[in-house]
Design an enzyme around this catalytic site. Structure first.
Site, short mmCIF file in Angstrom:
data_model
loop_
_atom_site.label_atom_id
_atom_site.label_comp_id
_atom_site.label_asym_id
_atom_site.label_seq_id
_atom_site.Cartn_x
_atom_site.Cartn_y
_atom_site.Cartn_z
N ASP A 128 3.54 22.72 -18.96
CA ASP A 128 3.26 24.24 -18.89
C ASP A 128 3.12 24.58 -17.19
O ASP A 128 2.75 25.68 -17.10
CB ASP A 128 2.07 24.84 -19.46
CG ASP A 128 0.85 23.73 -19.41
OD1 ASP A 128 0.85 22.87 -18.73
OD2 ASP A 128 -0.19 24.19 -20.17
N HIS B 108 -3.45 23.18 -16.82
CA HIS B 108 -4.70 23.49 -17.14
C HIS B 108 -5.57 22.35 -17.17
O HIS B 108 -5.19 21.27 -17.35
CB HIS B 108 -4.80 24.05 -18.60
CG HIS B 108 -4.08 25.50 -18.57
ND1 HIS B 108 -3.10 25.66 -19.62
CD2 HIS B 108 -4.19 26.69 -18.04
CE1 HIS B 108 -2.27 26.49 -19.34
NE2 HIS B 108 -3.12 27.39 -18.46
N HIS C 88 -8.24 19.91 -24.17
CA HIS C 88 -9.48 20.99 -23.98
C HIS C 88 -10.31 20.75 -24.91
O HIS C 88 -11.66 21.17 -24.77
CB HIS C 88 -8.78 22.47 -24.03
CG HIS C 88 -8.09 22.94 -23.01
ND1 HIS C 88 -8.35 22.65 -21.65
CD2 HIS C 88 -6.77 23.50 -22.96
CE1 HIS C 88 -7.48 23.00 -21.08
NE2 HIS C 88 -6.44 23.59 -21.67
#
Length: 408
Positions: free
Chosen positions: A261, A176, A137
């Site tokens: 995740d 994500h 990120h």
């Protein structure tokens, strides 16, 4: 293997200092360390932190952690949120340096095997950086979403600069979207970034029409998966999309943002990957690297916040690397899984009239052709978007007829 984790955050924060020790403990318990395996698993302990030049190959040179406090944990970025201590900057340099050291080791071993006289060389080595904080990120100008430096992106640039490798293929299967990696190479035709992630999850990027810009158009592929997607969806995406894209791209190196995740037990999202899914991914990526780039491949730990599912899934990835059978059945509980969204499509197709059904089949074929060709044509993204829009229109139309029939 490299393990590195000193940076301590509050235990209540998902990205806590307990993550890597939990993995290492599981590996030791399951006898998947160098202590039990000897030369099968080598832990790199002595490596240098990433240099300023390494970091500046991806991030703005002015980016520094000058806000780190000598008095404890402070917030440095709010969307994650992301925290720092007085030692975070140096420890993040060490984490990025660990990835670089693994790239060096994997490429060096590959070169040594290439000059070996024996034709029966062993399988090429594969690296796994058990590091934190994660990195996918982190954007060029600063930290974001638990991430400080873009570990995978830095390693990709290092491989090009230090080893003369041209084409790097990055697979990101974190739940994500890896927006930082995406942004770092959005206009670069020599680094292919491919992300699977939960649609609509943090940070809200990674739409299917985000395919690169300028010279890099077609070298980014984002595959948002609907909530509830699991093993079936990921297997299909891997074999029908990821493999053909990698084959067309012909990489010199494969790097993996390995986020755990997407596991059904993870608290931060709602996909339904299992420990077995991660075994499948590890085994198939290893084979893909062997087929396309002499086995040169390095995994980097990203997310994964349920310590049990994280630990078991990484351990099963190690078994896949070693060519050993999965033990996912000892941990996975099929009873907690529910029907994946992809399994519901046949019930929707039942409501299509003959004309709609023909149109649907034509659109699916066209979408398939565009998707598989989008890395080599400038019209790929427009083709995909048009197909998806028309598919939605067909399904909305049949849904309206379904509702009219139900209400007389």
């Amino acid at each position: 293997m490299i393990k590195f984790s000193k940076f301590q955050c509050e235990e209540s924060h998902p990205e806590s200092h307990l993550r890597v020790p939990a993995i290492v403990s599981a590996l030791e318990k399951m006898e998947l360390t160098s202590e039990f395996r000897g030369s099968e698993i080598i832990e790199l302990k002595n490596f240098s932190p990433a240099s300023v030049d390494d970091i500046a190959s991806v991030h703005a040179r002015a980016y520094a952690m000058d806000r780190a406090s000598q008095q404890g944990i402070i917030l440095i970025e709010g969307s994650g949120p992301t925290y720092a201590t007085a030692t975070t900057f140096q420890e993040s340099l060490a984490a990025a340096g660990a990835g670089i050291a693994l790239v060096d080791s994997v490429i060096s071993c590959y070169q040594n095997q290439m000059v070996a006289a024996s034709k029966n060389r062993p399988d090429p080595p594969l690296g796994f950086a058990l590091i934190r904080p994660p990195g996918h990120h982190a954007i060029p100008k600063g930290p974001m979403g638990f991430c400080v430096f873009g570990n995978v992106a830095i390693a990709a640039r290092y491989a090009q600069r230090a080893h003369g490798l041209k084409r790097v293929f990055i697979i990101d299967f974190d739940v994500h979207h890896g927006n930082g990696t995406n942004d770092a190479f959005y206009d670069d035709p020599d680094i292919f970034f491919l992300s699977t992630h939960q649609d609509g999850s943090y940070p809200g990027t990674g739409k299917i029409d985000e395919v690169g810009r300028g010279d890099g158009e077609g070298s980014t592929l984002n595959l948002p998966l609907p909530g509830g997607s699991g093993d079936t969806a990921m297997r299909t995406v891997f074999h029908e999309v990821i493999v053909p894209c990698a084959q067309r791209f012909k990489p010199d190196l494969i790097l993996v943002s390995a986020g755990y995740d997407a596991h059904v037990l993870d608290p931060l999202a709602s996909l339904q990957f299992t420990t077995g899914t991660y075994y499948m991914l590890a085994a198939n990526i290893k084979q893909l690297a062997k087929d396309l780039c002499g086995g040169r491949c390095v995994f980097f730990l990203e997310g994964g916040y349920n310590l049990n599912s994280l630990s078991y899934s990484v351990a099963d990835s190690f078994r896949a690397f070693l060519g050993e059978p999965s033990k996912a059945s000892e941990f996975d509980n099929p009873a907690i899984l529910y029907e994946e969204p992809s399994a519901k499509m046949p019930t929707q197709v039942d409501y299509l009239c003959d004309d709609d059904n023909k149109l649907l089949m034509d659109l699916i074929k066209l979408l398939h052709d565009c998707w598989h060709g989008c890395i080599s044509t400038n019209v790929g993204s427009s083709c995909i978007n048009g197909c998806i829009s028309m598919l939605l229109a067909v399904f909305m139309n049949c849904k309206m007829r379904q509702n009219m029939n139900q209400h007389g």
